[in-house]
Design a protein around this motif. Structure first.
Motif, PDB file in Angstrom:
ATOM      1  N   ARG A  61      -1.304   0.801 -16.615  1.00  0.00           N
ATOM      2  CA  ARG A  61      -1.351  -0.251 -15.607  1.00  0.00           C
ATOM      3  C   ARG A  61      -2.420   0.071 -14.559  1.00  0.00           C
ATOM      4  O   ARG A  61      -2.663   1.234 -14.252  1.00  0.00           O
ATOM      5  CB  ARG A  61       0.003  -0.415 -14.908  1.00  0.00           C
ATOM      6  CG  ARG A  61       1.151  -0.645 -15.890  1.00  0.00           C
ATOM      7  CD  ARG A  61       2.498  -0.754 -15.174  1.00  0.00           C
ATOM      8  NE  ARG A  61       3.581  -0.741 -16.143  1.00  0.00           N
ATOM      9  CZ  ARG A  61       4.029  -1.808 -16.787  1.00  0.00           C
ATOM     10  NH1 ARG A  61       3.464  -2.985 -16.561  1.00  0.00           N
ATOM     11  NH2 ARG A  61       5.024  -1.728 -17.650  1.00  0.00           N
ATOM     12  N   SER A  62      -3.048  -0.980 -14.039  1.00  0.00           N
ATOM     13  CA  SER A  62      -3.918  -0.815 -12.881  1.00  0.00           C
ATOM     14  C   SER A  62      -3.566  -1.883 -11.857  1.00  0.00           C
ATOM     15  O   SER A  62      -3.245  -3.024 -12.216  1.00  0.00           O
ATOM     16  CB  SER A  62      -5.399  -0.928 -13.270  1.00  0.00           C
ATOM     17  OG  SER A  62      -5.722  -2.224 -13.724  1.00  0.00           O
ATOM     18  N   GLU A  63      -3.569  -1.490 -10.589  1.00  0.00           N
ATOM     19  CA  GLU A  63      -3.251  -2.405  -9.495  1.00  0.00           C
ATOM     20  C   GLU A  63      -4.314  -2.251  -8.409  1.00  0.00           C
ATOM     21  O   GLU A  63      -4.743  -1.138  -8.101  1.00  0.00           O
ATOM     22  CB  GLU A  63      -1.868  -2.089  -8.920  1.00  0.00           C
ATOM     23  CG  GLU A  63      -0.743  -2.149  -9.951  1.00  0.00           C
ATOM     24  CD  GLU A  63       0.604  -1.809  -9.337  1.00  0.00           C
ATOM     25  OE1 GLU A  63       0.958  -2.415  -8.300  1.00  0.00           O
ATOM     26  OE2 GLU A  63       1.291  -0.927  -9.885  1.00  0.00           O
TER      27      GLU A  63
ATOM     28  N   LYS B 180       4.475   5.274  -6.111  1.00  0.00           N
ATOM     29  CA  LYS B 180       4.373   5.314  -7.570  1.00  0.00           C
ATOM     30  C   LYS B 180       3.865   6.668  -8.064  1.00  0.00           C
ATOM     31  O   LYS B 180       4.106   7.047  -9.211  1.00  0.00           O
ATOM     32  CB  LYS B 180       3.453   4.202  -8.072  1.00  0.00           C
ATOM     33  CG  LYS B 180       4.065   2.805  -8.003  1.00  0.00           C
ATOM     34  CD  LYS B 180       3.171   1.781  -8.661  1.00  0.00           C
ATOM     35  CE  LYS B 180       3.834   0.396  -8.702  1.00  0.00           C
ATOM     36  NZ  LYS B 180       3.878  -0.239  -7.385  1.00  0.00           N
ATOM     37  N   ARG B 181       3.145   7.399  -7.200  1.00  0.00           N
ATOM     38  CA  ARG B 181       2.625   8.714  -7.600  1.00  0.00           C
ATOM     39  C   ARG B 181       3.755   9.654  -8.013  1.00  0.00           C
ATOM     40  O   ARG B 181       3.632  10.422  -8.968  1.00  0.00           O
ATOM     41  CB  ARG B 181       1.833   9.334  -6.445  1.00  0.00           C
ATOM     42  CG  ARG B 181       1.248  10.708  -6.767  1.00  0.00           C
ATOM     43  CD  ARG B 181       0.735  11.379  -5.499  1.00  0.00           C
ATOM     44  NE  ARG B 181      -0.348  10.630  -4.888  1.00  0.00           N
ATOM     45  CZ  ARG B 181      -1.625  10.792  -5.185  1.00  0.00           C
ATOM     46  NH1 ARG B 181      -1.985  11.700  -6.093  1.00  0.00           N
ATOM     47  NH2 ARG B 181      -2.551  10.083  -4.579  1.00  0.00           N
ATOM     48  N   THR B 182       4.875   9.587  -7.294  1.00  0.00           N
ATOM     49  CA  THR B 182       5.987  10.508  -7.545  1.00  0.00           C
ATOM     50  C   THR B 182       7.161   9.839  -8.260  1.00  0.00           C
ATOM     51  O   THR B 182       8.198  10.470  -8.466  1.00  0.00           O
ATOM     52  CB  THR B 182       6.482  11.101  -6.216  1.00  0.00           C
ATOM     53  OG1 THR B 182       6.855  10.038  -5.325  1.00  0.00           O
ATOM     54  CG2 THR B 182       5.381  11.937  -5.559  1.00  0.00           C
TER      55      THR B 182
ATOM     56  N   LEU C 130       0.836  -1.200   0.000  1.00  0.00           N
ATOM     57  CA  LEU C 130       0.000   0.000   0.000  1.00  0.00           C
ATOM     58  C   LEU C 130       0.874   1.253   0.000  1.00  0.00           C
ATOM     59  O   LEU C 130       0.563   2.237  -0.678  1.00  0.00           O
ATOM     60  CB  LEU C 130      -0.931  -0.004   1.210  1.00  0.00           C
ATOM     61  CG  LEU C 130      -2.111  -0.984   1.138  1.00  0.00           C
ATOM     62  CD1 LEU C 130      -2.837  -1.037   2.474  1.00  0.00           C
ATOM     63  CD2 LEU C 130      -3.076  -0.591   0.013  1.00  0.00           C
ATOM     64  N   ALA C 131       1.989   1.209   0.741  1.00  0.00           N
ATOM     65  CA  ALA C 131       2.932   2.328   0.717  1.00  0.00           C
ATOM     66  C   ALA C 131       3.538   2.475  -0.676  1.00  0.00           C
ATOM     67  O   ALA C 131       3.787   3.601  -1.146  1.00  0.00           O
ATOM     68  CB  ALA C 131       4.031   2.117   1.756  1.00  0.00           C
ATOM     69  N   GLY C 132       3.738   1.366  -1.358  1.00  0.00           N
ATOM     70  CA  GLY C 132       4.253   1.401  -2.720  1.00  0.00           C
ATOM     71  C   GLY C 132       3.294   2.075  -3.677  1.00  0.00           C
ATOM     72  O   GLY C 132       3.720   2.704  -4.666  1.00  0.00           O
TER      73      GLY C 132
END
Length: 272
Positions: free
Chosen positions: A225-227, A192-194, A186-188
């Motif tokens: 991509r979607s996660e 990924k935003r930045t 979840l922190a990952g």
């Protein structure tokens, strides 16, 4: 080699239903909402020890008097059913013979080591009229499954991905086996935003199978991509396969290929 144990299971199931009989009288639900689930369900898949069997002609009917008629062997049988939330239990003479989950028009049921998936008759007829057929993909000792449209997706025979389509969309489904790993992933999502190369980043908060889920959709140097992480909040797996969350991942050429209605349907169809 599996035909003999399968025949034995079939015989045991048939004898247990015909010999024990049923007791009528007690209501089967804790809520009037369960009336929406009454009716006939047609079997769409049967598996045992990862062996796929023919579901054609098998069915189950849930009645308002708390009984269920089934045709899962070579003859029609009777049992009792009860629904608590989305958890369904089937019994014969007070003995539990099957447990499962009833969500929307889909019923998943485990009995005598066999796993059944049913679709409510009217809904299945509409899907067939629309030319849409579905299959179920299961993971990790059948801990959970997702339903996917076979007209668009199929299992990758090469095993490089779990699902793929002709337009290049690929999907992977896995599990997170510790609460620490869930928090790290979840922190990952936030990282990924930045991350350099990430564009058009979106984050969504969802509810999947009654559990909180987080989804991100973004584009990098190669594709969209979607996660999705569906967080169960505790271990819902078993000793061999601990599972604190389900993780779904899709990649494709366009935004719509990784977050289309079909992808969202796969995510929302997750069942435990």
């Amino acid at each position: 080699m599996k035909k003999f144990p399968l025949l034995c299971l079939t015989l045991v199931w048939s004898l247990s239903l015909t010999a024990c009989g049923t007791s009528h009288g007690q209501p089967h639900t804790e809520s009037d909402a369960a009336a929406n689930y009454l009716g006939k369900y047609l079997c769409t898949s049967i598996t045992m020890d990862n062996l796929t069997m023919n579901p054609a002609g098998k069915w189950l009917t849930l009645k308002d008097d708390g009984t269920a008629s089934t045709f899962l062997t070579e003859e029609e049988s009777e049992a009792e059913w009860k629904l608590s939330g989305d958890q369904l239990t089937m019994t014969v003479a007070g003995k539990t013979i099957g447990t499962g989950k009833l969500q929307g028009s889909t019923l998943t049921l485990e009995m005598m080591g066999m796993e059944y998936t049913f679709s409510q008759e009217g809904v299945l007829a509409q899907e067939q009229a629309d030319g849409t057929a579905f299959a179920t993909f299961t993971c990790y000792g059948n801990l959970y499954a997702v339903r996917y449209p076979t007209a668009l997706f199929r299992q990758d025979p090469a095993g490089l991905s779990d699902l793929y389509s002709e337009d290049g969309t690929q999907g992977w489904i896995t599990k997170l086996d510790t609460s620490e790993r869930v928090n790290e992933w979840l922190a990952g999502f936030d990282e990924k935003r930045t991350k350099e190369g990430t564009e058009d980043y979106q984050r969504l908060e969802l509810t999947v199978s009654g559990y909180p889920a987080s989804a991100i959709i973004y584009r990098d140097e190669t594709s969209w991509r979607s996660e999705v992480i569906v967080n169960f909040g505790s271990n819902v797996g078993n000793e061999r396969y601990p599972m604190y969350a389900a993780y779904l991942y899709f990649t494709g050429d366009t935004y719509m290929s990784v977050w289309s209605e079909e992808i969202q349907g796969i995510v929302n169809s997750l069942t435990l």
